[in-house]
Design a protein around this motif. Structure first.
Motif, PDB file in Angstrom:
ATOM      1  N   PRO A  61      17.015  28.932  99.453  1.00 32.14           N
ATOM      2  CA  PRO A  61      18.071  27.622  99.602  1.00 32.14           C
ATOM      3  C   PRO A  61      18.081  27.080 100.872  1.00 32.14           C
ATOM      4  O   PRO A  61      17.956  27.705 101.723  1.00 32.14           O
ATOM      5  CB  PRO A  61      19.203  28.296  98.867  1.00 32.14           C
ATOM      6  CG  PRO A  61      18.924  29.782  98.556  1.00 32.14           C
ATOM      7  CD  PRO A  61      17.867  30.114  99.023  1.00 32.14           C
ATOM      8  N   LYS A  62      17.935  25.775 100.829  1.00 21.37           N
ATOM      9  CA  LYS A  62      18.215  25.017 101.977  1.00 21.37           C
ATOM     10  C   LYS A  62      19.483  24.791 102.492  1.00 21.37           C
ATOM     11  O   LYS A  62      19.749  24.450 103.748  1.00 21.37           O
ATOM     12  CB  LYS A  62      17.445  23.637 101.683  1.00 21.37           C
ATOM     13  CG  LYS A  62      15.831  23.605 101.362  1.00 21.37           C
ATOM     14  CD  LYS A  62      15.469  22.051 101.278  1.00 21.37           C
ATOM     15  CE  LYS A  62      14.076  22.101 101.021  1.00 21.37           C
ATOM     16  NZ  LYS A  62      13.228  20.504 100.863  1.00 21.37           N
ATOM     17  N   ARG A  63      20.435  24.975 101.741  1.00 16.23           N
ATOM     18  CA  ARG A  63      22.197  24.728 102.046  1.00 16.23           C
ATOM     19  C   ARG A  63      22.867  25.580 101.483  1.00 16.23           C
ATOM     20  O   ARG A  63      22.390  26.283 100.371  1.00 16.23           O
ATOM     21  CB  ARG A  63      22.364  23.381 102.055  1.00 16.23           C
ATOM     22  CG  ARG A  63      22.260  22.588 100.896  1.00 16.23           C
ATOM     23  CD  ARG A  63      22.489  21.234 100.566  1.00 16.23           C
ATOM     24  NE  ARG A  63      22.067  20.748  99.361  1.00 16.23           N
ATOM     25  CZ  ARG A  63      23.092  20.764  98.313  1.00 16.23           C
ATOM     26  NH1 ARG A  63      24.165  21.417  98.521  1.00 16.23           N
ATOM     27  NH2 ARG A  63      22.613  20.091  97.160  1.00 16.23           N
ATOM     28  N   THR A  64      23.932  25.804 101.667  1.00 19.80           N
ATOM     29  CA  THR A  64      24.978  26.261 100.922  1.00 19.80           C
ATOM     30  C   THR A  64      25.865  25.561  99.907  1.00 19.80           C
ATOM     31  O   THR A  64      25.700  24.284 100.172  1.00 19.80           O
ATOM     32  CB  THR A  64      26.187  27.141 102.001  1.00 19.80           C
ATOM     33  OG1 THR A  64      26.756  26.001 102.646  1.00 19.80           O
ATOM     34  CG2 THR A  64      25.557  28.128 103.001  1.00 19.80           C
ATOM     35  N   GLY A  65      26.441  26.017  99.238  1.00 21.48           N
ATOM     36  CA  GLY A  65      27.089  25.312  98.227  1.00 21.48           C
ATOM     37  C   GLY A  65      26.510  25.471  96.641  1.00 21.48           C
ATOM     38  O   GLY A  65      25.858  26.497  96.471  1.00 21.48           O
ATOM     39  N   ASN A  66      26.947  24.544  95.976  1.00 23.69           N
ATOM     40  CA  ASN A  66      26.467  24.493  94.333  1.00 23.69           C
ATOM     41  C   ASN A  66      24.937  23.758  94.268  1.00 23.69           C
ATOM     42  O   ASN A  66      25.032  22.573  94.541  1.00 23.69           O
ATOM     43  CB  ASN A  66      27.511  23.984  93.474  1.00 23.69           C
ATOM     44  CG  ASN A  66      28.814  25.006  93.460  1.00 23.69           C
ATOM     45  OD1 ASN A  66      28.671  25.886  93.493  1.00 23.69           O
ATOM     46  ND2 ASN A  66      29.822  24.159  93.435  1.00 23.69           N
ATOM     47  N   LEU A  67      23.970  24.567  94.054  1.00 19.79           N
ATOM     48  CA  LEU A  67      22.824  23.891  93.777  1.00 19.79           C
ATOM     49  C   LEU A  67      22.341  23.976  92.367  1.00 19.79           C
ATOM     50  O   LEU A  67      22.900  24.688  91.476  1.00 19.79           O
ATOM     51  CB  LEU A  67      21.751  24.646  94.815  1.00 19.79           C
ATOM     52  CG  LEU A  67      22.002  24.892  96.197  1.00 19.79           C
ATOM     53  CD1 LEU A  67      21.040  25.403  96.978  1.00 19.79           C
ATOM     54  CD2 LEU A  67      22.444  23.431  96.796  1.00 19.79           C
ATOM     55  N   THR A  68      21.161  23.160  92.279  1.00 19.53           N
ATOM     56  CA  THR A  68      20.608  23.346  90.727  1.00 19.53           C
ATOM     57  C   THR A  68      19.169  23.186  90.893  1.00 19.53           C
ATOM     58  O   THR A  68      18.497  22.629  91.612  1.00 19.53           O
ATOM     59  CB  THR A  68      20.931  21.894  90.153  1.00 19.53           C
ATOM     60  OG1 THR A  68      22.428  21.726  89.964  1.00 19.53           O
ATOM     61  CG2 THR A  68      20.471  21.928  88.540  1.00 19.53           C
ATOM     62  N   ILE A  69      18.622  24.189  90.043  1.00 15.69           N
ATOM     63  CA  ILE A  69      17.142  24.215  89.577  1.00 15.69           C
ATOM     64  C   ILE A  69      16.902  23.471  88.539  1.00 15.69           C
ATOM     65  O   ILE A  69      17.295  23.730  87.493  1.00 15.69           O
ATOM     66  CB  ILE A  69      16.862  25.701  89.591  1.00 15.69           C
ATOM     67  CG1 ILE A  69      16.646  26.692  90.784  1.00 15.69           C
ATOM     68  CG2 ILE A  69      15.323  25.786  88.892  1.00 15.69           C
ATOM     69  CD1 ILE A  69      16.433  28.184  90.303  1.00 15.69           C
ATOM     70  N   PRO A  70      16.144  22.230  88.867  1.00 17.40           N
ATOM     71  CA  PRO A  70      16.076  21.437  87.811  1.00 17.40           C
ATOM     72  C   PRO A  70      15.195  21.588  86.571  1.00 17.40           C
ATOM     73  O   PRO A  70      14.578  22.661  86.479  1.00 17.40           O
ATOM     74  CB  PRO A  70      15.464  20.107  88.627  1.00 17.40           C
ATOM     75  CG  PRO A  70      14.636  20.622  89.349  1.00 17.40           C
ATOM     76  CD  PRO A  70      15.464  21.881  89.809  1.00 17.40           C
ATOM     77  N   ALA A  71      15.306  21.028  85.476  1.00 17.04           N
ATOM     78  CA  ALA A  71      14.593  21.238  84.318  1.00 17.04           C
ATOM     79  C   ALA A  71      13.138  20.877  84.565  1.00 17.04           C
ATOM     80  O   ALA A  71      12.732  19.897  85.104  1.00 17.04           O
ATOM     81  CB  ALA A  71      15.097  20.524  83.299  1.00 17.04           C
ATOM     82  N   LEU A  72      12.319  21.705  83.849  1.00 20.92           N
ATOM     83  CA  LEU A  72      10.721  21.509  84.143  1.00 20.92           C
ATOM     84  C   LEU A  72      10.144  21.470  82.939  1.00 20.92           C
ATOM     85  O   LEU A  72      10.551  21.819  81.778  1.00 20.92           O
ATOM     86  CB  LEU A  72       9.966  22.731  84.693  1.00 20.92           C
ATOM     87  CG  LEU A  72      10.606  23.159  86.283  1.00 20.92           C
ATOM     88  CD1 LEU A  72      10.225  24.450  86.860  1.00 20.92           C
ATOM     89  CD2 LEU A  72      10.433  22.051  87.223  1.00 20.92           C
TER      90      LEU A  72
END
Length: 580
Positions: free
Chosen positions: A94-105
């Motif tokens: 992860p590049k940063r903290t917080g809520n991240l999303t792995i996008p749909a592929l």
């Protein structure tokens, strides 16, 4: 001919692949990670594809691709059916903290679902110990208060910066508490001050068994590290490394005084819902319906759930089954599901009230009492021609009225007869009533003698071996046999219910319990229910003969079991009834 068979087999394999819908599934090893911790990401296409690669560039918005993508193909043959898949594995940072999303592929016309990832800031304990070769980071889930039998989430991370062997890591054991590890330990890497560090993570739930002071002992790690000697760059030396943690003390509170007189249920979340096997709006007298109560929990095991005693409404019979429990462990603790199925049969038409169900529980997040409820339901039970009540014979008063004299002369003769009887008060010096009593006593003794002789003969017949394996035929069994020879699935279902309630084969009081006798019978009853409640016409064709054959075998087995039990428990007729 062999070539033709080979072509048929190949065609069957190809068509079986085409019959199954393609899918693209994404998953990660952890949905909650710490700052600078890597995530293992897997993308799976089912079935296997020979060419093409998904476009992973969308991941770079929130993640660095540390490793991969690596591609792997799998093929399996299980129970005569083949399956295959293609997997891509990547390690993400992860590049940063917080809520991240792995996008749909997307690949081959299929799209995966997006995944939510929560990244927590690096703890102060990790930053303070970053210079050490091995150290712990212990996290205990914060709560407003810790209660007896409540779940405490304990996460243990062991960081190591050097390769090692002969490692020793203590197991977590807490006195006066139940400790359970959530899944297998996880291994991944983290980056601290530009250095890659290995992480070994274990998660436990701790459930205190009594109130008071709870001590979580410190953990200890020890291993032999292989480190490079600064004086000699091309040589390595062995070095002992170790890490320790301090004990953690928690104050465990008892059950709150405001909690009602009910089973103690501390949880983060608890919901109650119900499901009926058929629409209660179409309920008729004598038709059984299964009501399933479902309790979903978070932060509490389903085995802790105990439902309150359900009220017994007038005009309704209830037959509860054994409850089912299922616990789902995860890195966030235990989630559980409790199911209680109840077979219900209305016995009269009209209004039927299912009372409200209230389950008290303690919300450990909000530290307050809450209730999970199902509101009261008022249903209308319709008459059922199949279950019409049979009129009872006339009582003694009705018989006496029917036998009364029909005219005035008969009444006069009856009065004269009663007068003459009353005047004959003595015979041979004894009152007439005593002779009447003596006569009735002799008659009763005679009947008792006949009854005892009949019982003795019945006992002898029970001890005699049966001449054949024939099973006594009941009216309900005859009706079920006739129904199974037709295509009327509703008639089969009604006849089956009547037979089970009448004979209770092998102790089965309802069709749900009957289905547990064998897998074949369970499948047939599921087909029967499907043919009744499905809108698809092709499901309406039900094979009643196969069901009848299975029930016949079950009935014979039940009869044999009953005869054996009666033979084992019977009394020897040659043995005195009251031995010394």
């Amino acid at each position: 001919m062999p070539t033709m068979w080979l072509m048929i087999i190949l065609l069957a394999i190809l068509t079986s692949h085409n019959a199954l819908a393609d899918s693209l599934t994404a998953k990660v090893d952890r949905a909650v990670v710490g700052e600078q911790e890597t995530i293992q990401f897997t993308l799976t296409h089912d079935p296997q594809i020979s060419t093409g690669t998904p476009d992973f560039s969308g991941l770079r918005k929130d993640f660095d691709i540390v490793q991969g993508p690596s591609r792997m193909s799998n093929s399996r043959w299980i129970n005569g059916r083949s399956s295959s898949s293609t997997e891509w594995n990547l390690m993400l940072l992860p590049k940063r903290t917080g809520n991240l999303t792995i996008p749909a592929l997307t690949i081959n016309g299929q799209t995966s679902q997006p995944l939510a990832i929560k990244v927590k800031p690096m703890s102060d304990a990790v930053r303070e110990q970053a210079s050490r070769n091995a150290f712990f980071d212990i996290q205990v889930q914060p709560q407003p208060a810790y209660y007896v039998q409540g779940q405490i989430l304990y996460t243990e991370k062991l960081y190591f910066k050097v390769n090692h062997r002969d490692a020793s890591l203590s197991d977590l054991a807490v006195e006066d508490a139940r400790v359970e590890q959530m899944g297998d330990a996880k291994q991944y890497t983290s980056v601290i001050d530009g250095d890659r560090v290995g992480v070994y993570e274990r998660t436990y739930t701790i459930q205190p068994e009594k109130a008071g002071e709870l001590v979580i002992p410190g953990q200890r790690f020890q291993a032999t590290a292989i480190v490079q000697d600064p004086s000699y760059p091309y040589t390595n030396r062995r070095q002992m490394i170790s890490a320790n943690t301090r004990p953690i003390t928690l104050n465990i509170l008892p059950i709150p005084a405001q909690y009602p007189a009910a089973p103690w249920l501390p949880a983060e979340q608890l919901t109650l819902k119900e499901h009926f096997s058929a629409d209660p709006a179409d309920w008729k007298v004598g038709d059984p319906i299964t009501r399933t109560l479902i309790v979903d929990t978070k932060g509490m095991s389903a085995s802790q759930i105990v439902l309150p005693d359900l009220p017994q409404p007038a005009g309704l019979k209830q037959y509860p089954d054994q409850p089912e429990h299922q616990d789902i462990p995860s890195s966030s603790g235990v989630s559980g599901q409790f199911q209680q199925s109840i077979a219900m049969v209305p016995t009269r038409e009209g209004k039927l009230v299912l009372p409200e169900i209230r389950i008290p529980w303690w919300n450990t997040r909000k530290n307050q009492l809450e209730y999970a409820t199902l509101p009261e339901k008022t249903l209308t039970i319709s008459a059922n021609p199949v279950h019409q009540a049979i009129p009872l014979p006339a009582g003694p008063k009705q018989h006496s009225q029917a036998a009364a004299p029909a005219n005035q002369s008969d009444l006069q003769q009856a009065d004269e007869l009663q007068l003459n009887t009353n005047q004959q008060t003595e015979w041979l010096g004894l009152p007439m009533s005593w002779w009447a009593i003596a006569g009735w006593a002799l008659a009763i003794l005679g009947w008792l003698a006949v009854i005892l002789m009949t019982l003795k003969q019945s006992a002898k017949r029970r001890h005699a071996a049966p001449s054949n394996d024939e099973t006594p035929t009941s009216n309900q069994w005859q009706a079920l046999q006739a129904a199974c020879k037709t295509t009327d699935t509703l008639a089969i279902r009604n006849a089956l219910q009547q037979w089970v309630m009448a004979e209770q084969p092998l102790g089965a009081r309802n069709t749900e319990a009957l289905a547990q006798q064998s897998e074949t019978l369970k499948g047939l009853l599921q087909q029967l229910d499907a043919s009744l409640f499905s809108d698809r016409a092709e499901l309406m064709r039900f094979d009643g003969k196969t069901l009848l054959n299975e029930l016949t075998a079950l009935r014979k087995s039940a009869t044999a079991t009953s005869r054996k039990r009666a033979a084992d428990q019977s009394i020897n007729p040659d043995q005195p009834l009251y031995p010394n």
